[in-house]
Design a protein around this motif. Sequence first.
Motif, short mmCIF file in Angstrom:
data_model
loop_
_atom_site.label_atom_id
_atom_site.label_comp_id
_atom_site.label_asym_id
_atom_site.label_seq_id
_atom_site.Cartn_x
_atom_site.Cartn_y
_atom_site.Cartn_z
N GLU A 183 0.83 -1.21 0.00
CA GLU A 183 0.00 0.00 0.00
C GLU A 183 0.86 1.25 0.00
O GLU A 183 0.63 2.19 -0.77
CB GLU A 183 -0.92 -0.01 1.23
N ARG A 184 1.87 1.28 0.88
CA ARG A 184 2.70 2.48 0.95
C ARG A 184 3.56 2.63 -0.31
O ARG A 184 3.72 3.73 -0.83
CB ARG A 184 3.61 2.42 2.18
N LEU A 185 4.09 1.51 -0.80
CA LEU A 185 4.86 1.59 -2.04
C LEU A 185 4.00 2.06 -3.19
O LEU A 185 4.48 2.80 -4.07
CB LEU A 185 5.47 0.23 -2.35
N GLY B 244 2.99 5.83 -7.30
CA GLY B 244 1.94 6.48 -8.07
C GLY B 244 1.65 5.74 -9.37
O GLY B 244 1.33 4.56 -9.38
N ASP B 245 1.79 6.45 -10.50
CA ASP B 245 1.47 5.88 -11.80
C ASP B 245 2.65 5.13 -12.43
O ASP B 245 2.56 4.68 -13.57
CB ASP B 245 1.02 6.99 -12.77
N GLN B 246 3.74 5.02 -11.71
CA GLN B 246 4.89 4.29 -12.25
C GLN B 246 4.54 2.81 -12.41
O GLN B 246 4.02 2.18 -11.49
CB GLN B 246 6.10 4.44 -11.32
N VAL B 247 4.82 2.25 -13.58
CA VAL B 247 4.47 0.86 -13.84
C VAL B 247 5.68 -0.04 -13.61
O VAL B 247 6.83 0.37 -13.77
CB VAL B 247 3.94 0.67 -15.29
N VAL B 248 5.39 -1.26 -13.20
CA VAL B 248 6.42 -2.28 -13.05
C VAL B 248 5.93 -3.54 -13.77
O VAL B 248 4.73 -3.69 -14.02
CB VAL B 248 6.70 -2.60 -11.56
N GLN B 249 6.85 -4.40 -14.08
CA GLN B 249 6.49 -5.64 -14.78
C GLN B 249 6.12 -6.73 -13.79
O GLN B 249 6.82 -6.96 -12.81
CB GLN B 249 7.63 -6.12 -15.66
N PHE B 250 5.01 -7.39 -14.04
CA PHE B 250 4.56 -8.52 -13.23
C PHE B 250 4.61 -9.79 -14.08
O PHE B 250 4.23 -9.78 -15.26
CB PHE B 250 3.13 -8.31 -12.73
N ARG B 251 5.06 -10.86 -13.45
CA ARG B 251 5.04 -12.19 -14.07
C ARG B 251 3.82 -12.93 -13.56
O ARG B 251 3.55 -12.93 -12.36
CB ARG B 251 6.33 -12.92 -13.70
N SER C 283 3.19 -15.46 -18.42
CA SER C 283 2.70 -14.25 -19.08
C SER C 283 3.24 -13.04 -18.32
O SER C 283 3.63 -13.14 -17.15
CB SER C 283 1.17 -14.23 -19.08
N TYR C 284 3.22 -11.87 -18.98
CA TYR C 284 3.78 -10.66 -18.36
C TYR C 284 2.86 -9.47 -18.65
O TYR C 284 2.29 -9.36 -19.74
CB TYR C 284 5.19 -10.37 -18.90
N VAL C 285 2.73 -8.60 -17.65
CA VAL C 285 1.98 -7.35 -17.83
C VAL C 285 2.76 -6.21 -17.19
O VAL C 285 3.56 -6.43 -16.27
CB VAL C 285 0.56 -7.42 -17.20
N GLU C 286 2.53 -5.01 -17.71
CA GLU C 286 3.08 -3.79 -17.12
C GLU C 286 1.93 -3.08 -16.42
O GLU C 286 0.94 -2.72 -17.05
CB GLU C 286 3.69 -2.89 -18.20
N ALA C 287 2.05 -2.90 -15.10
CA ALA C 287 0.93 -2.32 -14.34
C ALA C 287 1.46 -1.57 -13.14
O ALA C 287 2.63 -1.71 -12.75
CB ALA C 287 -0.03 -3.42 -13.90
N THR C 288 0.60 -0.76 -12.54
CA THR C 288 0.96 -0.05 -11.32
C THR C 288 0.67 -0.94 -10.11
O THR C 288 -0.10 -1.90 -10.19
CB THR C 288 0.16 1.25 -11.18
#
Length: 504
Positions: free
Chosen positions: A111-113, A118-125, A142-147
């Motif tokens: 939550e704090r991170l 904010g709107d910065q996206v990171v890659q999730f596996r 699979s991979y997505v770029e999301a906040t």
Amino acid sequence: MRERKFAPRPKLSSPLPPFWLVRCVELTERSRNGIRSEALREVDVAGHWSCDVCLLPPESQLHVECKVMASPAPPKPFGPEETRRLLHRLQTPAVFPDMAAGWPALLWTAERLSRCLGDQVVQFRLGRKEEMNAPLFETQCSYVEATLEQFLSWTRPQTGSRLGPFCEYPSSEYWAYADYKYIALLLQDRPAMFQDVRWSDFGFEGRDGKESTLWVGSAQANTPCHLDSYGCNLVLQVEGRKRWHLFPPEDTAHLYPTRIPYEESSVFSQVHVVRPDLSRFPLFRGSRAHEVTLEPGQVDLWSAQVLFVPRHWWHYVESLDPVTVSINSWIELEADAVERVGEAVAKAVVCALKSEDDPDDWLNPTEEGVAPHRDNMRSLNLALRACDRRDAGGRIRESSSDSGPPKVPFGPHLVPVRRQKDAVPPQTTGGQEVTSSGEEAPITTNDLLDCLLHPDVVARVTELLLQRHTGSDGSAPPPPDAKDSPCTASPRLLSRPHGQEDFG
């Protein structure tokens, strides 16, 4: 409605870092029923702060937590140098229950991170939540770029939630993992947060978040069983629980090592160690599993588990709770200079034999691409030249003067990870029994690589190369090649990241 009033709390005035104030603000933001708290304010430039938590009921957990935040942390059970010596002596995984007490990084919840990034996206596996008896490697995910906000909404679906790219992957069917995120890159716009991670308490002066990685996952997110070729590992559990399955280096033959998918410094196991297919991997019955569940830091911050994973211990890690957050740092060892030679050998062989195949099938997404053979041979020669501090046998000299068996003060402040008895069921788990059809399957390129790049074979090849490089095998050392340039070699093969240091 008449406003509820409570007796004011005494002011807390002490040289507290801004971290404590941030915690107080977060706590009071969570207060219920419109209860307000006076703002925190700076008293003077010398670092003295005043915290007024005056409109909270005496029984409020928020008030209790805020009082704790203003309390001094208890002394560490081990000093920095003593802890560093302990890490050198430890031969098995162990948990330090309170060495990270008071670290600001314990407030790095998802939550704090999410608020910080904010709107910065990171890659999730992403992987499917299904019962399998084979590892799910990163090449199969699979991979997505999301906040992080979208990730958190996805873990607890609500009407109208902003799921972003997660909308195509139901949380009931998939897990997600933002793994191996370099904090130096993730928080490059917030460098002050690097100091929230304090590996200096373990004897590594100046080591903080810049030399660490962040892991954020959902329930059942996992890392396939593997060993790290370089260094040892320190892991801080911040949020949620994670279960670690660990195996000693001597169990390598029981874990069926493979370099496919290829990733520098990682040797994977072909066995799903939680649900092994014993018909295919019968030697796994002889493995010696050690298991520990890491718990997150408690509200009072005076208990925070840090796991130490010694060099070359195999490990499989799985998230148990809806959201988990971990921070880790790899500590380099003197022996890594020789390991880099072995890794250069592995990379040259894999790229030579797999160059005509689709990289998506054998190259881990963490790798930047397939290097040409010429560059791989330059990396190998540079790694050989880096082994300057070796004795006649080609081994790195140990700088420690300790002698005799290691003496480790196991107890409440240092808890060994115990071996699990009867960890492997007596019957085959999953899979079909292998029956002979009268026709043997042909040997594949991957089968050949599993033999050529077995850790025992690579270790022997490395030893022979070091002997040839120095001329200790009776041959003349090869002349230097003026064309060899550090810029063509893998950074991980040449040097450690800035700020890392050897210990031993």
